[in-house]
Design a protein around this motif. Sequence first.
Motif, PDB file in Angstrom:
ATOM      1  N   MET A 241       0.822  -1.168   0.150  1.00  0.00           N
ATOM      2  CA  MET A 241      -0.012   0.169   0.033  1.00  0.00           C
ATOM      3  C   MET A 241       0.775   1.428  -0.047  1.00  0.00           C
ATOM      4  O   MET A 241       0.672   2.304  -0.821  1.00  0.00           O
ATOM      5  CB  MET A 241      -0.885  -0.004   1.204  1.00  0.00           C
ATOM      6  CG  MET A 241      -1.888  -0.795   1.148  1.00  0.00           C
ATOM      7  SD  MET A 241      -3.107  -1.410   2.538  1.00  0.00           S
ATOM      8  CE  MET A 241      -3.823   0.457   2.703  1.00  0.00           C
ATOM      9  N   GLU A 242       1.815   1.189   0.694  1.00  0.00           N
ATOM     10  CA  GLU A 242       2.852   2.439   0.858  1.00  0.00           C
ATOM     11  C   GLU A 242       3.365   2.724  -0.615  1.00  0.00           C
ATOM     12  O   GLU A 242       3.306   3.900  -0.824  1.00  0.00           O
ATOM     13  CB  GLU A 242       3.681   2.217   2.006  1.00  0.00           C
ATOM     14  CG  GLU A 242       4.986   3.399   2.162  1.00  0.00           C
ATOM     15  CD  GLU A 242       5.929   3.115   3.245  1.00  0.00           C
ATOM     16  OE1 GLU A 242       6.950   3.917   3.269  1.00  0.00           O
ATOM     17  OE2 GLU A 242       5.965   2.160   3.732  1.00  0.00           O
ATOM     18  N   ASP A 243       3.886   1.710  -1.138  1.00  0.00           N
ATOM     19  CA  ASP A 243       5.017   1.959  -2.362  1.00  0.00           C
ATOM     20  C   ASP A 243       3.767   2.331  -3.548  1.00  0.00           C
ATOM     21  O   ASP A 243       3.984   3.021  -4.305  1.00  0.00           O
ATOM     22  CB  ASP A 243       5.437   0.733  -3.023  1.00  0.00           C
ATOM     23  CG  ASP A 243       6.691   0.404  -2.115  1.00  0.00           C
ATOM     24  OD1 ASP A 243       7.014   1.191  -1.244  1.00  0.00           O
ATOM     25  OD2 ASP A 243       7.346  -0.642  -2.059  1.00  0.00           O
ATOM     26  N   ALA A 244       2.341   1.733  -3.692  1.00  0.00           N
ATOM     27  CA  ALA A 244       1.393   1.981  -4.407  1.00  0.00           C
ATOM     28  C   ALA A 244       1.141   3.683  -4.362  1.00  0.00           C
ATOM     29  O   ALA A 244       1.026   4.119  -5.248  1.00  0.00           O
ATOM     30  CB  ALA A 244       0.252   1.137  -4.406  1.00  0.00           C
ATOM     31  N   GLU A 245       1.014   4.051  -3.188  1.00  0.00           N
ATOM     32  CA  GLU A 245       0.618   5.405  -3.125  1.00  0.00           C
ATOM     33  C   GLU A 245       1.618   6.503  -3.282  1.00  0.00           C
ATOM     34  O   GLU A 245       1.476   7.693  -3.691  1.00  0.00           O
ATOM     35  CB  GLU A 245      -0.313   5.399  -1.730  1.00  0.00           C
ATOM     36  CG  GLU A 245      -1.411   4.775  -1.428  1.00  0.00           C
ATOM     37  CD  GLU A 245      -1.817   4.395  -0.137  1.00  0.00           C
ATOM     38  OE1 GLU A 245      -1.560   5.259   0.893  1.00  0.00           O
ATOM     39  OE2 GLU A 245      -2.572   3.613   0.068  1.00  0.00           O
ATOM     40  N   GLU A 246       2.757   6.275  -2.404  1.00  0.00           N
ATOM     41  CA  GLU A 246       3.682   7.249  -2.308  1.00  0.00           C
ATOM     42  C   GLU A 246       5.036   6.880  -3.384  1.00  0.00           C
ATOM     43  O   GLU A 246       5.597   7.887  -3.536  1.00  0.00           O
ATOM     44  CB  GLU A 246       4.436   6.687  -0.840  1.00  0.00           C
ATOM     45  CG  GLU A 246       3.471   7.350   0.144  1.00  0.00           C
ATOM     46  CD  GLU A 246       4.161   7.140   1.516  1.00  0.00           C
ATOM     47  OE1 GLU A 246       5.290   7.098   1.704  1.00  0.00           O
ATOM     48  OE2 GLU A 246       3.261   7.110   2.504  1.00  0.00           O
ATOM     49  N   ARG A 247       5.179   5.866  -4.178  1.00  0.00           N
ATOM     50  CA  ARG A 247       6.317   5.633  -5.063  1.00  0.00           C
ATOM     51  C   ARG A 247       5.495   5.624  -6.653  1.00  0.00           C
ATOM     52  O   ARG A 247       6.213   5.849  -7.713  1.00  0.00           O
ATOM     53  CB  ARG A 247       6.878   4.540  -4.887  1.00  0.00           C
ATOM     54  CG  ARG A 247       7.764   4.563  -3.162  1.00  0.00           C
ATOM     55  CD  ARG A 247       8.683   3.408  -3.064  1.00  0.00           C
ATOM     56  NE  ARG A 247       9.722   3.490  -3.875  1.00  0.00           N
ATOM     57  CZ  ARG A 247      10.366   2.278  -4.279  1.00  0.00           C
ATOM     58  NH1 ARG A 247       9.979   1.284  -3.678  1.00  0.00           N
ATOM     59  NH2 ARG A 247      11.278   2.411  -5.271  1.00  0.00           N
ATOM     60  N   ILE A 248       4.390   5.080  -6.593  1.00  0.00           N
ATOM     61  CA  ILE A 248       3.533   4.615  -7.939  1.00  0.00           C
ATOM     62  C   ILE A 248       2.559   5.676  -8.347  1.00  0.00           C
ATOM     63  O   ILE A 248       2.551   5.954  -9.465  1.00  0.00           O
ATOM     64  CB  ILE A 248       3.020   3.436  -7.887  1.00  0.00           C
ATOM     65  CG1 ILE A 248       4.222   2.042  -7.943  1.00  0.00           C
ATOM     66  CG2 ILE A 248       2.315   2.981  -9.221  1.00  0.00           C
ATOM     67  CD1 ILE A 248       3.790   0.862  -7.795  1.00  0.00           C
ATOM     68  N   GLY A 249       1.937   6.293  -7.139  1.00  0.00           N
ATOM     69  CA  GLY A 249       1.102   7.404  -7.446  1.00  0.00           C
ATOM     70  C   GLY A 249      -0.393   6.971  -7.490  1.00  0.00           C
ATOM     71  O   GLY A 249      -1.193   7.647  -8.111  1.00  0.00           O
ATOM     72  N   VAL A 250      -0.724   5.900  -7.184  1.00  0.00           N
ATOM     73  CA  VAL A 250      -2.229   5.303  -7.127  1.00  0.00           C
ATOM     74  C   VAL A 250      -2.751   6.145  -5.792  1.00  0.00           C
ATOM     75  O   VAL A 250      -2.372   6.178  -4.919  1.00  0.00           O
ATOM     76  CB  VAL A 250      -2.180   3.812  -6.735  1.00  0.00           C
ATOM     77  CG1 VAL A 250      -3.728   3.501  -6.613  1.00  0.00           C
ATOM     78  CG2 VAL A 250      -1.612   3.071  -7.866  1.00  0.00           C
ATOM     79  N   SER A 251      -3.973   6.569  -6.121  1.00  0.00           N
ATOM     80  CA  SER A 251      -4.663   7.288  -5.000  1.00  0.00           C
ATOM     81  C   SER A 251      -4.904   6.478  -3.816  1.00  0.00           C
ATOM     82  O   SER A 251      -5.068   5.337  -3.925  1.00  0.00           O
ATOM     83  CB  SER A 251      -5.882   8.053  -5.353  1.00  0.00           C
ATOM     84  OG  SER A 251      -6.914   7.140  -5.779  1.00  0.00           O
ATOM     85  N   LYS A 252      -5.199   7.132  -2.755  1.00  0.00           N
ATOM     86  CA  LYS A 252      -5.231   6.605  -1.355  1.00  0.00           C
ATOM     87  C   LYS A 252      -6.613   5.830  -1.493  1.00  0.00           C
ATOM     88  O   LYS A 252      -6.845   4.603  -1.343  1.00  0.00           O
ATOM     89  CB  LYS A 252      -5.296   7.330  -0.177  1.00  0.00           C
ATOM     90  CG  LYS A 252      -3.706   7.667   0.021  1.00  0.00           C
ATOM     91  CD  LYS A 252      -3.761   8.652   1.421  1.00  0.00           C
ATOM     92  CE  LYS A 252      -2.437   9.101   1.791  1.00  0.00           C
ATOM     93  NZ  LYS A 252      -2.395   9.858   2.844  1.00  0.00           N
ATOM     94  N   ARG A 253      -7.584   6.441  -2.280  1.00  0.00           N
ATOM     95  CA  ARG A 253      -8.999   6.022  -2.380  1.00  0.00           C
ATOM     96  C   ARG A 253      -8.934   4.610  -2.922  1.00  0.00           C
ATOM     97  O   ARG A 253      -9.789   3.801  -2.796  1.00  0.00           O
ATOM     98  CB  ARG A 253      -9.908   7.084  -3.366  1.00  0.00           C
ATOM     99  CG  ARG A 253     -11.242   6.679  -3.022  1.00  0.00           C
ATOM    100  CD  ARG A 253     -12.081   8.030  -4.148  1.00  0.00           C
ATOM    101  NE  ARG A 253     -11.698   7.466  -5.496  1.00  0.00           N
ATOM    102  CZ  ARG A 253     -12.758   7.451  -6.281  1.00  0.00           C
ATOM    103  NH1 ARG A 253     -13.986   7.585  -5.938  1.00  0.00           N
ATOM    104  NH2 ARG A 253     -12.642   7.442  -7.575  1.00  0.00           N
ATOM    105  N   VAL A 254      -8.231   4.542  -4.247  1.00  0.00           N
ATOM    106  CA  VAL A 254      -8.239   3.330  -4.962  1.00  0.00           C
ATOM    107  C   VAL A 254      -7.439   2.278  -4.196  1.00  0.00           C
ATOM    108  O   VAL A 254      -7.813   1.125  -3.839  1.00  0.00           O
ATOM    109  CB  VAL A 254      -7.785   3.511  -6.417  1.00  0.00           C
ATOM    110  CG1 VAL A 254      -7.335   2.008  -7.022  1.00  0.00           C
ATOM    111  CG2 VAL A 254      -8.636   4.550  -6.988  1.00  0.00           C
TER     112      VAL A 254
END
Length: 378
Positions: A241-254
């Motif tokens: 979750m951390e990498d998806a949001e903070e390194r890849i740019g997926v929104s927290k909502r998704v």
Amino acid sequence: MVELKFIGDIFLRLIQMGIILLVMGSVIEAIGSLKRKEIGNLGIKALIGFATTTIIAAIVGIIIANIIQPGTGINYTQELVTSVKGTDKTVAQIITDFFPSNVIASISSASTIQVIVFAILAGLAISIISETNPNNTFLNNIKSLNEVLLQIIKLVMKIAPLGIFCLLGWVIGYYGIEVIFPLFKFLLAFAIGMVLILAVFVSITATVVKVSPFKLSKKLLRMGVMAFTTTSSAITLPTKMEDAEERIGVSKRVSRLINPLGMSLNSDGLAIYLALACLTTAQFFGIEMSIQQQFIVVIMATLATLGTVTVPGGGLVALAIVLPAVGLPIEGVALLAGIDWFSGMFRTVLNVIDDVLVALLVAHSENEFDREIFDNTP
């Protein structure tokens, strides 16, 4: 090195201690922050993505097994006896067990799928209430709890290199490399299938989202290492979750909806494992499987991944369910039990990374992919 295993165990426990609360909180936050129409859109897109990748993984397992023939030429001298059993429950009972009768008991027993069901309903209730009462203090409290849990995980991750080193050292010291040799072809086939699927899925995702597949692969590396070492999708969830949001740019909502859901509903690694294991067992016992029978294996491998256990060892239980269902000897479980830890490494990497790729595709389709984060973070 075996004596240092306790350091790795401490590392795993520190990550695990808040996971079930993080799963529940993330799903409640994600759904509670959505409008009812948006919940349907995201849910349908997620399920389509999960189903597509899982079926493809099972098909790849069948193809690889037919090409490499991992079950032929196995020199396995141990007696094929297993204590691992499938389930006597009917399909109706299995589905019924998805729904909790006591959510506190579900949390204490870490029943992930039951907790997710409760979280979905709680999030939906919050979404409905928010239509008339936008200032929902309960949702704000859940968001604060999630922030605290993620911060705890970040602190624990500072000792990740030491924990991972001790775990890998224990695996090699305890199992011994020699356990791999009799079934080397199976692990080789599994590794080839995993790499092939990841290469295809990463390339497709990068093309759709219009980013560099090499940069995307680099950003997936940390969660891949964590998954490979721990063999647990649950333990890897916070890092994912951390990498998806903070390194890849997926929104927290998704991210906070799809990543926890994918942990229980999207098991591509298990799908390819079950397909590959079924054909390996058939080849070992000299059983010919027709195209129609192999098609049934794909269906069963896909269905068996739904709501499976997300901790080490779950693969053998699923295999014990699928083998009899497709008319193959249950002894296939014993055949592959000795290398289950190594198989779990490949299974978990595929499960974790494909969850994030589905989340990225959904975020892109919802215009919630932050390209600036992707471009400007290492």
